[in-house]
Design an enzyme around this catalytic site. Structure first.
Site, PDB file in Angstrom:
ATOM      1  N   GLY A   1      -7.097   1.557   4.790  1.00 62.18           N
ATOM      2  CA  GLY A   1      -7.512   2.545   3.809  1.00 62.18           C
ATOM      3  C   GLY A   1      -6.876   2.358   2.445  1.00 62.18           C
ATOM      4  N   HIS A   2      -6.752   3.468   1.737  1.00 63.56           N
ATOM      5  CA  HIS A   2      -6.266   3.480   0.353  1.00 63.56           C
ATOM      6  C   HIS A   2      -4.849   2.929   0.250  1.00 63.56           C
ATOM      7  CE1 HIS A   2      -6.151   4.948  -3.774  1.00 63.56           C
ATOM      8  NE2 HIS A   2      -5.110   5.723  -3.521  1.00 63.56           N
TER       9      HIS A   2
END
Length: 278
Positions: free
Chosen positions: A256-257
């Site tokens: 993810g981020h």
């Protein structure tokens, strides 16, 4: 086996009366690496990366004004203000001529500095740091277009902080809850600077053409590492850099981020191979 000998120092520098906290590690004669953090975090997000790399580089990682342990002066916090302060901070401690690692909010701060001082930038490491409209998710586009104060306050909720860490990851159980808990502590302690910055984010999009022109003109050696499950900055934003930097190295990760949370070792290995020695 290499014996790790360097420790991380935790320091403050005075920048026009603003106390800027920073982490510093490594041999001052080693290649320099500047780490600029993102929202909603501070330099603590790089603690494990610093430990991994501190015997290879001279590393500095500041907290932006209004984040972490740095001061939050009584004034609007804009990205221009953050860049102005970090620029003066680097001059104050004499830290120029570095490879620049940018992530999330660190990208608009770093790109402002790079366009002012291209001679400072020896290389560029981009990890989920957006500079192209291709990378803006619908969530990001809607927020930037509306510039809604209540929406900015909603971004400071624990549920949103946790979402930023867990959305798109391979294994949610691999992400320590300490990550979002510590970030949330600072958000709850001083929310206004982050609200200000959220409402100022549209100024970054307006500067994308300027940053892209910098990349085309100066062609800094560039390493792109990107969590492709990022709900804010999408995979096309990573690939868009190749339009202006055709020789850039691009590595996509199934996370993810906050890509370092699951892929720290792999990204650290790429950085060691990328940053020139001497």
């Amino acid at each position: 086996m290499t014996t790790k000998t360097h420790v991380t120092g935790h320091r403050f520098a005075d920048v026009d009366g603003i106390k800027v906290f920073y982490r510093e590690a490594g041999d001052p004669d080693a290649p320099r690496l500047l780490l600029l953090h993102g929202f909603p975090s501070a330099s603590h997000q790089y603690a494990r990366l610093i430990e991994e790399l501190r015997d290879d580089f001279h590393i500095v990682a500041p907290d932006h004004p209004g984040s972490g342990h740095s001061d939050a002066p009584e004034r609007p916090h804009t990205f221009d203000f953050l860049a102005d302060t970090i620029e003066k901070f680097l001059e104050t401690i004499g830290f120029t001529g570095f490879s620049l690692y940018v992530f999330d909010f660190g990208a608009p701060v770093g790109f402002r500095i790079a366009t002012r001082h291209p001679e400072w930038i020896k290389g560029l490491i981009v990890q989920n740091g957006n500079a192209y409209e291709d990378g803006l998710s619908e969530l990001a586009r809607n927020f930037i277009a509306n510039r809604d104060p209540q929406g900015a306050r909603d971004m400071l909720a624990l549920e949103f902080t946790k979402f930023g860490y867990l959305e798109g990851v391979r294994d949610p159980e691999a992400i320590s809850p300490d990550t979002w808990t510590l970030d949330q502590h600072y958000l709850d302690l001083r929310p206004q600077p982050q609200i200000d910055l959220a409402l100022d984010y549209h100024t970054n999009v307006a500067k994308y053409p300027e940053w892209q022109a910098y990349l085309r003109e100066h062609q800094p050696p560039t390493l792109i590492t990107w969590g492709r499950g990022d709900p804010f900055f999408l995979e096309p934003g990573a690939k868009a850099y190749l339009r202006d930097l055709p020789d850039a190295q691009l590595h996509l990760f199934d996370t993810g981020h906050f890509a370092l949370e699951e892929d720290l070792t792999e990204i650290a290995t790429l950085i060691r191979a990328f940053v020139p020695r001497g």
